[in-house]
Write a protein that holds these residues in place. Structure first.
Motif, PDB file in Angstrom:
ATOM      1  N   TYR A  58       0.853  -1.178   0.105  1.00 23.90           N
ATOM      2  CA  TYR A  58      -0.099  -0.083  -0.134  1.00 23.90           C
ATOM      3  C   TYR A  58       1.061   1.243   0.078  1.00 23.90           C
ATOM      4  O   TYR A  58       0.465   2.231  -0.765  1.00 23.90           O
ATOM      5  N   ALA A  59       1.907   1.373   0.704  1.00 26.29           N
ATOM      6  CA  ALA A  59       2.800   2.450   0.872  1.00 26.29           C
ATOM      7  C   ALA A  59       4.206   1.939   1.258  1.00 26.29           C
ATOM      8  O   ALA A  59       4.317   0.682   1.735  1.00 26.29           O
ATOM      9  N   MET A  60       5.241   2.898   1.022  1.00 18.79           N
ATOM     10  CA  MET A  60       6.481   2.500   1.582  1.00 18.79           C
ATOM     11  C   MET A  60       6.943   3.871   2.095  1.00 18.79           C
ATOM     12  O   MET A  60       6.631   5.053   1.856  1.00 18.79           O
ATOM     13  N   GLY A  61       8.035   3.650   3.020  1.00 23.67           N
ATOM     14  CA  GLY A  61       8.408   4.899   3.880  1.00 23.67           C
ATOM     15  C   GLY A  61       9.734   4.651   4.215  1.00 23.67           C
ATOM     16  O   GLY A  61      10.304   3.701   4.108  1.00 23.67           O
ATOM     17  N   TRP A  62      10.349   5.989   4.541  1.00 22.05           N
ATOM     18  CA  TRP A  62      11.457   6.021   5.129  1.00 22.05           C
ATOM     19  C   TRP A  62      11.430   6.728   6.513  1.00 22.05           C
ATOM     20  O   TRP A  62      10.672   7.552   6.770  1.00 22.05           O
ATOM     21  N   PHE A  63      12.102   5.991   7.534  1.00 20.79           N
ATOM     22  CA  PHE A  63      12.182   6.532   8.829  1.00 20.79           C
ATOM     23  C   PHE A  63      13.711   6.459   9.178  1.00 20.79           C
ATOM     24  O   PHE A  63      14.455   5.976   8.561  1.00 20.79           O
ATOM     25  N   ARG A  64      13.993   7.238  10.265  1.00 17.70           N
ATOM     26  CA  ARG A  64      15.441   7.339  10.709  1.00 17.70           C
ATOM     27  C   ARG A  64      15.341   7.433  12.393  1.00 17.70           C
ATOM     28  O   ARG A  64      14.418   7.566  12.987  1.00 17.70           O
ATOM     29  N   GLN A  65      16.694   6.848  12.783  1.00 17.67           N
ATOM     30  CA  GLN A  65      16.821   6.519  14.334  1.00 17.67           C
ATOM     31  C   GLN A  65      18.001   6.964  14.621  1.00 17.67           C
ATOM     32  O   GLN A  65      19.140   6.420  14.205  1.00 17.67           O
ATOM     33  N   ALA A  66      18.018   8.152  15.425  1.00 20.31           N
ATOM     34  CA  ALA A  66      19.458   8.826  16.078  1.00 20.31           C
ATOM     35  C   ALA A  66      19.820   8.044  17.125  1.00 20.31           C
ATOM     36  O   ALA A  66      18.886   7.355  18.050  1.00 20.31           O
ATOM     37  N   PRO A  67      20.930   7.968  17.584  1.00 21.57           N
ATOM     38  CA  PRO A  67      21.423   7.175  18.974  1.00 21.57           C
ATOM     39  C   PRO A  67      20.621   7.853  20.131  1.00 21.57           C
ATOM     40  O   PRO A  67      20.291   9.182  20.379  1.00 21.57           O
ATOM     41  N   GLY A  68      20.000   7.034  20.839  1.00 17.79           N
ATOM     42  CA  GLY A  68      19.251   7.507  22.194  1.00 17.79           C
ATOM     43  C   GLY A  68      17.857   8.267  21.986  1.00 17.79           C
ATOM     44  O   GLY A  68      17.192   8.520  22.612  1.00 17.79           O
ATOM     45  N   LYS A  69      17.499   8.049  20.493  1.00 16.00           N
ATOM     46  CA  LYS A  69      16.141   8.591  20.124  1.00 16.00           C
ATOM     47  C   LYS A  69      15.185   7.534  19.528  1.00 16.00           C
ATOM     48  O   LYS A  69      15.693   6.450  19.254  1.00 16.00           O
ATOM     49  N   GLU A  70      13.900   7.760  19.403  1.00 19.10           N
ATOM     50  CA  GLU A  70      12.847   6.965  18.944  1.00 19.10           C
ATOM     51  C   GLU A  70      12.981   7.052  17.336  1.00 19.10           C
ATOM     52  O   GLU A  70      13.562   8.229  16.799  1.00 19.10           O
ATOM     53  N   ARG A  71      12.612   5.957  16.793  1.00 15.82           N
ATOM     54  CA  ARG A  71      12.576   6.122  15.239  1.00 15.82           C
ATOM     55  C   ARG A  71      11.646   7.079  14.808  1.00 15.82           C
ATOM     56  O   ARG A  71      10.341   7.104  15.266  1.00 15.82           O
ATOM     57  N   GLU A  72      11.604   7.969  13.816  1.00 14.62           N
ATOM     58  CA  GLU A  72      10.873   8.959  13.489  1.00 14.62           C
ATOM     59  C   GLU A  72      10.856   8.736  12.088  1.00 14.62           C
ATOM     60  O   GLU A  72      11.507   8.509  11.212  1.00 14.62           O
ATOM     61  N   PHE A  73       9.654   9.345  11.672  1.00 19.61           N
ATOM     62  CA  PHE A  73       9.205   9.348  10.273  1.00 19.61           C
ATOM     63  C   PHE A  73       9.976  10.499   9.442  1.00 19.61           C
ATOM     64  O   PHE A  73      10.324  11.562  10.016  1.00 19.61           O
ATOM     65  N   VAL A  74      10.317  10.246   8.316  1.00 17.55           N
ATOM     66  CA  VAL A  74      10.931  11.085   7.477  1.00 17.55           C
ATOM     67  C   VAL A  74       9.974  11.343   6.113  1.00 17.55           C
ATOM     68  O   VAL A  74       9.671  12.470   5.853  1.00 17.55           O
ATOM     69  N   THR A  75       9.566  10.345   5.437  1.00 23.02           N
ATOM     70  CA  THR A  75       8.871  10.571   4.333  1.00 23.02           C
ATOM     71  C   THR A  75       8.010   9.185   3.799  1.00 23.02           C
ATOM     72  O   THR A  75       8.572   8.078   4.425  1.00 23.02           O
ATOM     73  N   SER A  76       7.013   9.157   2.958  1.00 24.96           N
ATOM     74  CA  SER A  76       6.392   8.019   2.395  1.00 24.96           C
ATOM     75  C   SER A  76       5.603   8.532   1.215  1.00 24.96           C
ATOM     76  O   SER A  76       5.288   9.496   1.076  1.00 24.96           O
ATOM     77  N   ILE A  77       5.366   7.282   0.626  1.00 32.58           N
ATOM     78  CA  ILE A  77       4.765   7.222  -0.610  1.00 32.58           C
ATOM     79  C   ILE A  77       3.573   6.363  -0.800  1.00 32.58           C
ATOM     80  O   ILE A  77       3.899   5.152  -0.154  1.00 32.58           O
ATOM     81  N   ILE A  78       2.341   6.750  -0.961  1.00 27.58           N
ATOM     82  CA  ILE A  78       1.153   5.689  -1.231  1.00 27.58           C
ATOM     83  C   ILE A  78       1.278   5.211  -2.553  1.00 27.58           C
ATOM     84  O   ILE A  78       1.037   6.005  -3.676  1.00 27.58           O
ATOM     85  N   TRP A  79       1.513   3.921  -2.788  1.00 29.01           N
ATOM     86  CA  TRP A  79       1.783   3.458  -4.220  1.00 29.01           C
ATOM     87  C   TRP A  79       0.757   3.688  -5.217  1.00 29.01           C
ATOM     88  O   TRP A  79       1.300   4.405  -6.209  1.00 29.01           O
ATOM     89  N   GLY A  80      -0.374   3.441  -5.150  1.00 30.66           N
ATOM     90  CA  GLY A  80      -1.417   3.808  -6.043  1.00 30.66           C
ATOM     91  C   GLY A  80      -1.690   4.923  -6.726  1.00 30.66           C
ATOM     92  O   GLY A  80      -1.965   5.399  -7.696  1.00 30.66           O
ATOM     93  N   ILE A  81      -1.444   6.069  -5.654  1.00 28.28           N
ATOM     94  CA  ILE A  81      -1.775   7.424  -6.057  1.00 28.28           C
ATOM     95  C   ILE A  81      -0.605   8.405  -6.085  1.00 28.28           C
ATOM     96  O   ILE A  81      -0.706   9.481  -6.236  1.00 28.28           O
TER      97      ILE A  81
END
Length: 125
Positions: free
Chosen positions: A32-55
Motif C-alpha cells: 500500500y505504501a513505502m516509507g523512510w524512517f530514521r533513528q538517531a542514537p538515544g532517540k525514537e525512530r521517526e518518520f521521514v517520508t512516505s509514498i502511497i503506491w497507487g496514487i
C-alpha cells in the motif's frame, strides 16, 4: 513476505548530499505504501517520508521538507531518498519500510509491517 534492502548510506560533510536506495522483493504487489524512517542514537525512530503506491501521494516530515525528496521506480520495485543540504542533525540509521495496510497513516511506524536492515548516514559539521 516482502524483503527490503537499503543502500547508499555513508559519511558526508554538512551541506552535502546522499541518495539512499531501497529495493523491494517478494510479494510487492500487496504494498500500500513505502516509507523512510530514521533513528538517531538515544532517540525514537521517526518518520521521514512516505509514498502511497497507487496514487503517488508523497508526504514529508517538516524537518526535511525542501531538502529531501522521495521517488520510485515501479519497474524495479525500488524507492529512493535524495537527501540534499544535509545537517549534522540528520545523522541516523535510515530504515526503509513497507505497509500492506490499506488506509493506514503512513507517518506512523505501526502502519508498516516490513522493515529493512537500515543504513547509516553520518553528517559531519
Amino acid at each position: 513476505q516482502v524483503q527490503l534492502v537499503e543502500s547508499g548510506g555513508g559519511l558526508v560533510q554538512a551541506g552535502g548530499s546522499l541518495k539512499l536506495t531501497c529495493a523491494a522483493s517478494g510479494r510487492t504487489f500487496t504494498n500500500y505504501a513505502m516509507g523512510w524512517f530514521r533513528q538517531a542514537p538515544g532517540k525514537e525512530r521517526e518518520f521521514v517520508t512516505s509514498i502511497i503506491w497507487g496514487i503517488s501521494s508523497i508526504r514529508y516530515a517538516d524537518s526535511v521538507k525542501g531538502r529531501f525528496s522521495m521517488s520510485r521506480d515501479n519497474a524495479r520495485n525500488t524507492v529512493y531518498l535524495q537527501m540534499n543540504s544535509l545537517k549534522p542533525e540528520d545523522t541516523a540509521v535510515y530504515y526503509c519500510a513497507a505497509s500492506d495496510t490499506w488506509g493506514a497513516s503512513t507517518d506512523r511506524r505501526t502502519a508498516y509491517k516490513y522493515w529493512g536492515q537500515g543504513t547509516q548516514v553520518t553528517v559531519s559539521s
